[in-house]
Design a protein around this motif. Structure first.
Motif, short mmCIF file in Angstrom:
data_model
loop_
_atom_site.label_atom_id
_atom_site.label_comp_id
_atom_site.label_asym_id
_atom_site.label_seq_id
_atom_site.Cartn_x
_atom_site.Cartn_y
_atom_site.Cartn_z
N GLN A 22 41.83 56.23 44.99
CA GLN A 22 40.55 55.52 45.03
C GLN A 22 40.03 55.22 43.63
O GLN A 22 39.47 54.14 43.39
N SER A 23 40.26 56.12 42.69
CA SER A 23 39.84 55.88 41.31
C SER A 23 40.61 54.72 40.70
O SER A 23 40.04 53.87 40.00
N ALA A 24 41.92 54.69 40.96
CA ALA A 24 42.74 53.60 40.44
C ALA A 24 42.32 52.26 41.05
O ALA A 24 42.21 51.25 40.35
N VAL A 25 42.07 52.26 42.35
CA VAL A 25 41.65 51.04 43.03
C VAL A 25 40.31 50.57 42.47
O VAL A 25 40.09 49.37 42.27
N GLY A 29 38.11 46.65 40.46
CA GLY A 29 36.90 45.98 40.92
C GLY A 29 36.62 46.34 42.36
O GLY A 29 37.49 46.83 43.08
N ASP A 30 35.41 46.08 42.79
CA ASP A 30 35.03 46.49 44.14
C ASP A 30 35.57 45.58 45.23
O ASP A 30 35.28 45.76 46.42
N ASP A 31 36.37 44.56 44.85
CA ASP A 31 36.95 43.68 45.86
C ASP A 31 38.33 44.15 46.31
O ASP A 31 38.89 43.60 47.25
N LEU A 80 44.37 46.96 49.88
CA LEU A 80 44.08 45.58 50.25
C LEU A 80 43.44 44.86 49.08
O LEU A 80 42.46 45.35 48.50
N SER A 81 43.96 43.70 48.74
CA SER A 81 43.29 42.83 47.77
C SER A 81 42.21 42.04 48.49
O SER A 81 42.18 42.00 49.73
N PRO A 82 41.34 41.36 47.75
CA PRO A 82 40.43 40.42 48.42
C PRO A 82 41.23 39.23 48.93
O PRO A 82 42.38 39.02 48.52
N PRO A 83 40.66 38.45 49.85
CA PRO A 83 41.32 37.20 50.24
C PRO A 83 41.58 36.34 49.01
O PRO A 83 40.78 36.30 48.08
N ILE A 92 44.57 37.46 40.93
CA ILE A 92 44.59 38.57 41.89
C ILE A 92 45.99 39.18 41.98
O ILE A 92 46.14 40.41 42.07
N SER A 93 47.02 38.35 41.94
CA SER A 93 48.40 38.87 42.00
C SER A 93 48.72 39.70 40.76
O SER A 93 49.44 40.71 40.85
N ALA A 94 48.20 39.30 39.61
CA ALA A 94 48.40 40.09 38.39
C ALA A 94 47.69 41.43 38.49
O ALA A 94 48.25 42.48 38.13
#
Length: 254
Positions: A22-25, A29-31, A80-83, A92-94
């Motif tokens: 969770q820290s890494a995620v 960013g919060d998305d 999960l990434s954002p849409p 986002i992929s980077a």
């Protein structure tokens, strides 16, 4: 566009809780989110089969040590990434690639992309992250984008029903996947798929590729015609669905 792609990555580890994950995620960013519904702190006996189905068979990088780690994991985290809009796809992929590397350096054992059906070995993921970081530090946009192609695109999947070989994962980079008839030798088909994919992702043509345009592997080589077709082999709620469709490379009959 009704459906936007998103990265879903599966990360195996031996964590006793998900605080490190969770820290890494959170650093992304919060998305980005940890999927609390499907993540678990117990082994998933399906993982060996899942990684076998997802490994890059043309250039396999999963080592014996990796397989041992996959077999002996005790936790599974889904991120999960954002849409992903077309404009934000590479960014986002980077971020997803760098997050995967961070997790591997913080107790992660193995990573696979649920969104492209692709798994690399641990060392390969870390190498891809390093190459991307070096390319961005050097302002080498071409190499940075090409690295994202190698990270996220599964190539030359055989669809016997349509007698084609095709890629999965270009939707994560905001582009069409490529398909070509399976009468070609596998290595030749792969060259066509990679050339088209890297042309779109790394070369970045100034204008959209148009239906009916010609495309060649080499200046004097055989010519194929690009046909823009929709993605109808996957449902819209499937991870592999590409809302941009495919570039089908057909024989030039002219």
């Amino acid at each position: 566009m009704d459906v936007l792609p998103r990265h879903v990555i599966c990360v195996l580890g031996r964590w006793r809780d998900f605080s490190v994950v969770q820290s890494a995620v959170a650093t992304c960013g919060d998305d980005f989110t940890l999927d609390g519904e499907y993540s678990q702190l117990v082994p998933d006996e399906r993982m060996v089969v899942a990684f076998e189905a997802s490994m890059d068979r043309f250039d396999p990088t999963i080592t014996a040590e990796d397989w041992d780690n996959i077999q002996t994991h005790t936790a599974v985290a889904y991120i999960l990434s954002p849409p992903i809009s077309k404009a934000a796809a590479e960014s986002i992929s980077a971020r997803t690639l760098l997050l995967a590397v961070t997790l591997l350096n913080q107790g992660g054992l193995a990573v696979k992309s649920e969104s492209a059906g692709l798994a690399h070995g641990r060392k390969r993921w870390i190498e891809l992250g390093r190459k991307y970081s070096i390319a961005t530090e050097r302002n080498d946009a071409h190499s940075a984008s090409a690295t994202l192609y190698w990270a996220w695109v599964q190539r030359a999947i055989h669809d016997t029903s349509s007698a084609t070989l095709y890629s999965i994962g270009m939707h994560l980079l905001g582009q069409r996947d490529t398909e070509i008839d399976d009468s070609l030798a596998f290595s030749t088909a792969l060259q066509w798929i990679d050339l088209m994919g890297l042309y779109l992702v790394a070369d970045k043509p100034d204008r959209p590729v148009l239906d009916g345009e010609g495309f060649r592997l080499r200046n004097e080589g055989p010519r194929r015609i690009i046909r823009r077709v929709p993605c109808d082999r996957y449902e819209q709620d499937d991870f592999f669905f590409n809302p941009y469709g495919y570039n089908r490379l057909v024989v030039d009959e002219g």
